[in-house]
Design a protein around this motif. Structure first.
Motif, PDB file in Angstrom:
ATOM      1  N   GLY A  74      -5.171   0.821 -10.873  1.00 49.72           N
ATOM      2  CA  GLY A  74      -6.072   1.826 -10.298  1.00 49.72           C
ATOM      3  C   GLY A  74      -7.524   1.391 -10.418  1.00 49.72           C
ATOM      4  O   GLY A  74      -8.310   1.532  -9.476  1.00 49.72           O
ATOM      5  N   LEU A  75      -7.875   0.838 -11.576  1.00 50.28           N
ATOM      6  CA  LEU A  75      -9.278   0.450 -11.790  1.00 50.28           C
ATOM      7  C   LEU A  75      -9.686  -0.712 -10.880  1.00 50.28           C
ATOM      8  O   LEU A  75     -10.810  -0.730 -10.368  1.00 50.28           O
ATOM      9  CB  LEU A  75      -9.516   0.078 -13.261  1.00 50.28           C
ATOM     10  CG  LEU A  75      -9.454   1.257 -14.238  1.00 50.28           C
ATOM     11  CD1 LEU A  75      -9.642   0.761 -15.674  1.00 50.28           C
ATOM     12  CD2 LEU A  75     -10.495   2.314 -13.896  1.00 50.28           C
ATOM     13  N   ALA A  77      -8.433  -1.362  -7.912  1.00 50.29           N
ATOM     14  CA  ALA A  77      -8.570  -0.785  -6.567  1.00 50.29           C
ATOM     15  C   ALA A  77      -9.923  -0.085  -6.438  1.00 50.29           C
ATOM     16  O   ALA A  77     -10.643  -0.255  -5.454  1.00 50.29           O
ATOM     17  CB  ALA A  77      -7.418   0.176  -6.278  1.00 50.29           C
ATOM     18  N   LEU A  78     -10.282   0.696  -7.471  1.00 46.60           N
ATOM     19  CA  LEU A  78     -11.574   1.403  -7.445  1.00 46.60           C
ATOM     20  C   LEU A  78     -12.739   0.414  -7.379  1.00 46.60           C
ATOM     21  O   LEU A  78     -13.713   0.617  -6.647  1.00 46.60           O
ATOM     22  CB  LEU A  78     -11.727   2.280  -8.695  1.00 46.60           C
ATOM     23  CG  LEU A  78     -10.893   3.565  -8.726  1.00 46.60           C
ATOM     24  CD1 LEU A  78     -10.979   4.220 -10.105  1.00 46.60           C
ATOM     25  CD2 LEU A  78     -11.366   4.538  -7.658  1.00 46.60           C
ATOM     26  N   THR A  79     -12.644  -0.664  -8.141  1.00 46.16           N
ATOM     27  CA  THR A  79     -13.733  -1.636  -8.189  1.00 46.16           C
ATOM     28  C   THR A  79     -13.872  -2.351  -6.847  1.00 46.16           C
ATOM     29  O   THR A  79     -14.984  -2.570  -6.356  1.00 46.16           O
ATOM     30  CB  THR A  79     -13.481  -2.649  -9.323  1.00 46.16           C
ATOM     31  OG1 THR A  79     -13.236  -1.922 -10.533  1.00 46.16           O
ATOM     32  CG2 THR A  79     -14.674  -3.561  -9.523  1.00 46.16           C
ATOM     33  N   GLN A  81     -13.045  -1.088  -3.983  1.00 45.19           N
ATOM     34  CA  GLN A  81     -13.623  -0.100  -3.059  1.00 45.19           C
ATOM     35  C   GLN A  81     -15.133  -0.007  -3.241  1.00 45.19           C
ATOM     36  O   GLN A  81     -15.882   0.106  -2.276  1.00 45.19           O
ATOM     37  CB  GLN A  81     -12.975   1.265  -3.284  1.00 45.19           C
ATOM     38  CG  GLN A  81     -11.519   1.328  -2.835  1.00 45.19           C
ATOM     39  CD  GLN A  81     -10.839   2.625  -3.263  1.00 45.19           C
ATOM     40  OE1 GLN A  81     -11.419   3.418  -3.996  1.00 45.19           O
ATOM     41  NE2 GLN A  81      -9.616   2.825  -2.810  1.00 45.19           N
ATOM     42  N   ALA A  82     -15.569  -0.083  -4.510  1.00 46.70           N
ATOM     43  CA  ALA A  82     -17.008   0.000  -4.783  1.00 46.70           C
ATOM     44  C   ALA A  82     -17.745  -1.175  -4.144  1.00 46.70           C
ATOM     45  O   ALA A  82     -18.938  -1.092  -3.860  1.00 46.70           O
ATOM     46  CB  ALA A  82     -17.253   0.037  -6.290  1.00 46.70           C
ATOM     47  N   ALA A  87      -8.811  -1.037  -0.320  1.00 47.36           N
ATOM     48  CA  ALA A  87      -7.833  -1.435  -1.346  1.00 47.36           C
ATOM     49  C   ALA A  87      -7.055  -0.218  -1.790  1.00 47.36           C
ATOM     50  O   ALA A  87      -7.567   0.898  -1.761  1.00 47.36           O
ATOM     51  CB  ALA A  87      -8.552  -2.047  -2.549  1.00 47.36           C
ATOM     52  N   ARG A  88      -5.807  -0.424  -2.181  1.00 46.68           N
ATOM     53  CA  ARG A  88      -5.067   0.659  -2.829  1.00 46.68           C
ATOM     54  C   ARG A  88      -4.037   0.093  -3.800  1.00 46.68           C
ATOM     55  O   ARG A  88      -3.588  -1.050  -3.670  1.00 46.68           O
ATOM     56  CB  ARG A  88      -4.403   1.619  -1.836  1.00 46.68           C
ATOM     57  CG  ARG A  88      -3.194   1.083  -1.109  1.00 46.68           C
ATOM     58  CD  ARG A  88      -2.243   2.215  -0.663  1.00 46.68           C
ATOM     59  NE  ARG A  88      -1.368   2.627  -1.755  1.00 46.68           N
ATOM     60  CZ  ARG A  88      -0.269   3.358  -1.582  1.00 46.68           C
ATOM     61  NH1 ARG A  88       0.063   3.809  -0.395  1.00 46.68           N
ATOM     62  NH2 ARG A  88       0.509   3.662  -2.623  1.00 46.68           N
ATOM     63  N   SER A  89      -3.703   0.926  -4.775  1.00 49.57           N
ATOM     64  CA  SER A  89      -2.713   0.529  -5.769  1.00 49.57           C
ATOM     65  C   SER A  89      -1.314   0.915  -5.294  1.00 49.57           C
ATOM     66  O   SER A  89      -1.134   1.888  -4.571  1.00 49.57           O
ATOM     67  CB  SER A  89      -3.004   1.214  -7.099  1.00 49.57           C
ATOM     68  OG  SER A  89      -2.889   2.620  -6.963  1.00 49.57           O
ATOM     69  N   LEU A  91       2.227   1.395  -7.304  1.00 52.65           N
ATOM     70  CA  LEU A  91       2.979   1.332  -8.557  1.00 52.65           C
ATOM     71  C   LEU A  91       4.380   0.779  -8.287  1.00 52.65           C
ATOM     72  O   LEU A  91       4.836   0.744  -7.145  1.00 52.65           O
ATOM     73  CB  LEU A  91       3.044   2.717  -9.198  1.00 52.65           C
ATOM     74  CG  LEU A  91       1.660   3.327  -9.489  1.00 52.65           C
ATOM     75  CD1 LEU A  91       1.792   4.700 -10.144  1.00 52.65           C
ATOM     76  CD2 LEU A  91       0.845   2.405 -10.400  1.00 52.65           C
TER      77      LEU A  91
END
Lengths: 417, 417
Positions: A74-75, A77-79, A81-82, A87-89, A91
């Motif tokens: 998740g982190l 993907a967030l980074t 995106q920033a 991007a996406r995770s 599982l």
């Protein structure tokens, strides 16, 4: 692309990883990234499980420990995106990465990739937690420690990826440990089988399972460093070591050395049983019980029978199993009929590995001569098709590796720029 | 049974929780347990998300923060197993707990319970992470902070549970804050509506959403302490406070007080605009922009119009929004046409709550008389069907609560044992 726990340990390092991923995607490549948990996190979670229940249910253990990779996926993907990337995770259960139900040591059986492929084709970078899957019963599984390398290779196979880049804290596979031999050279390529032999003798760059899987699925794996400079060329300038098939090596690398690498392993211990009766069944009496106890016996030498039908038997076991082995053998002293048990945990196994060995004679004699010239005594020998291992005194490890590195012509030559 | 983050903070506390769960199951009850993340863990994970991406994608935020409850649900299952109980975890997507796709503040839409029920009927204690669900697109969702209470009530409703026991760090709902009034009494029961009013005026025992859901689904909720002694009687001796419907209260508790509880809330600030033109649209000019900015205006009093068609308007907003409100109003000073803005953040809202109020006159006059007798000045008043709130000087909060607690006959009477 796969990144290990050291690369994912904290926001700043995840940002470095995201930069590497972004550079790759910016070339127009479709990219999937497999990530480990933050360094130390899996240990923390495993500890919680042990405290909760020393004889833990592996199905619940998996629920707990799989969370580490969930967080980093998740982190990342967030980074990404920033940084303006899509991007996406995904599982393990979302991909899904189907495994068997051997919780805590599951094996991947099938990856249904269509949804993942569709997302990647739509321009999304896929971020996938390593180490986890879903069982036939729909429960979370994990692949055992170090399983993220295997996840990466399995995902690459399912995606029919051009390459699986495994970023580690080394920048490739070397002819030997550069901390021992300053003149060690980084290999441009190495075959799956060589990599397997190197892994099995202590050169733990990749998890063995992941190499076997890559060989089976014909995934081209590159080992390279995650600690590259910002702005460094992206990965397809191939700065690391490619792990490829025999054919590919033979086709592309005519100048290849006979021997690919030299590895040292200090995790074995030597046991000698003296004056064992030289009759049928005696050896089975020794090794049968050890096999039953899952003690992995490696090198075995039976000395030439002496007078009175007796023989000395020498073999190695992992150091961590030495005490257990001694206890088991002493308990069976009468049955086996040996005279003395001599153990030695100050030994090292030195191995020379190379597919070239198959077609060249004289590899072994070069080894024995080089060691003998420096007065290094060989206690035991074992060979495979592409490997020769010798057991020596632990104190002579570094000397032996250096001597062999030179003897096989592996030393890097300083060239004028 | 639901346990919060303080109860789940570490192996020892999880063991205490497991003991409480085991005692309940040992009575032959089928038990599902909803758990929060370890205290502090969600904050840690939220922080990681903020560091990774200040404007984070809530879908990836959910992947990260939902892991906290995943860990505690696995650990509680392991701990119960270590005590010899059959137990297993059910993650949000496994139950499944279906929510909408409003990531980070999702609402539960449906819980498909058959697999869960079958497992519980087979004697397994179900351990379910609170706060999480699965979206229609199959992604992880979370319900917003404090959502685990809502998860517990939703699971209880889906299971048609006899009771939903919410273990907290207080041992029930009191007539008022026991730290202010030593003679505060623990209530045997309270109605959903009373609980909602108490929650909205600062008595944060349960998350408001969970109470609304319990009311809608007619789930009997008990609030009780997780810090009970080992070996204490199990929960169905009902040591906490039951939250039930009006009918149930009226049917079972004839001795019920007119007023159930008294709450104090110091989180409001008062604003007065003087000499606002007393004409249509003036009030809309004030409150329209505040509503657009999601500033929650609570009490509003418009004083009797004075000469020249002018009036003073007084209202309250959350203290955290005071500065923003002042700025917005000063910017619109000409448009609204007020003379001065006077703000006061040293105020407190005191509320008396009770369903009995519906059928009894004189509740308000008792309040005003009791406060006036002690010289406590009332700045503003607001009422609902079962609540009367007054705004007073913050320094008089404790005095006002004590005076009203006595005036409504709520003080506990010491009885000889």
């Amino acid at each position: 692309m796969k990144f290990g726990g050291t690369s994912m340990a904290g926001t700043e390092r995840i940002r470095r990883v995201a930069n590497i991923v972004r550079a790759q995607a910016a070339r127009g490549d479709e990219v999937a990234v497999v990530v480990s948990a933050m360094a130390g996190e899996t240990d923390r979670l495993v500890n919680f499980c042990r405290e909760a229940n020393p004889l833990y249910d592996p199905a619940e253990y998996d629920v707990v420990v799989a969370s580490g990779e969930q967080v980093t996926s998740g982190l990342l993907a967030l980074t990404l995106q920033a940084m303006g990337c899509k991007a996406r995770s995904w599982l393990g259960w979302q991909v899904p990465i189907r495994s068997d139900d051997a919780h805590a040591k599951a094996r991947i059986e099938e990856i249904d990739a269509p949804a993942l492929v569709a997302s990647m084709q739509a321009g999304e970078i896929a971020v996938i937690p390593g180490f986890q899957g879903i069982s036939p019963a729909g429960r979370v599984t994990t692949l055992g420690r170090g399983g993220s390398d295997t996840s990466a290779v399995a995902v690459a196979a399912a995606l029919k990826a051009d390459r699986c880049d495994i970023y580690t804290d080394v920048d490739g596979v070397y002819t030997t440990d550069p901390r021992i031999v300053a003149k060690a050279r980084k290999l441009k390529n190495v075959t799956y089988e060589e990599m397997l032999e190197l892994a099995s003798v202590g050169s733990k760059v990749l998890q063995t399972r992941s190499v076997s899987l890559a060989m089976k699925e014909k995934v081209r794996v590159q080992v390279l460093s995650s600690f590259i400079e910002e702005g460094a060329p992206p990965a397809d300038s191939l700065p690391g070591t490619m792990i490829v098939s025999d054919e590919e090596v033979e086709g592309t690398d005519m100048e290849r050395q006979l021997i690919t690498g030299i590895a040292a392993d200090k995790n074995e211990a030597k046991i000698t049983l003296t004056r064992v009766p030289d009759r049928p069944g005696a050896v089975a009496n020794i090794f049968g019980p050890l096999a039953d106890a899952s003690i992995n016996v490696d090198m075995i030498i039976q000395n030439i029978a002496k007078d009175k039908g007796e023989t000395d038997v020498t073999f190695t076991v992992p150091k961590s199993d030495l005490l257990r082995t001694q206890t088991m053998l002493e308990e069976r002293k009468e049955q086996i009929g040996f005279y003395r048990l001599i153990s030695d945990d100050k030994v090292a196994k030195i191995s020379v590995v190379g597919v070239g060995m198959r077609s060249h004679a004289g590899v072994a004699s070069t080894m024995f001569k080089a060691l003998a010239d420096r007065g290094i005594n060989v206690d035991a020998i074992s060979t495979s098709e592409i490997k020769i291992s010798v057991l020596i005194d632990e104190d002579e490890t570094e000397l032996a590796v250096r001597v062999l590195h030179t003897a096989y012509g592996l030393d890097a030559v300083e060239t004028a720029a």
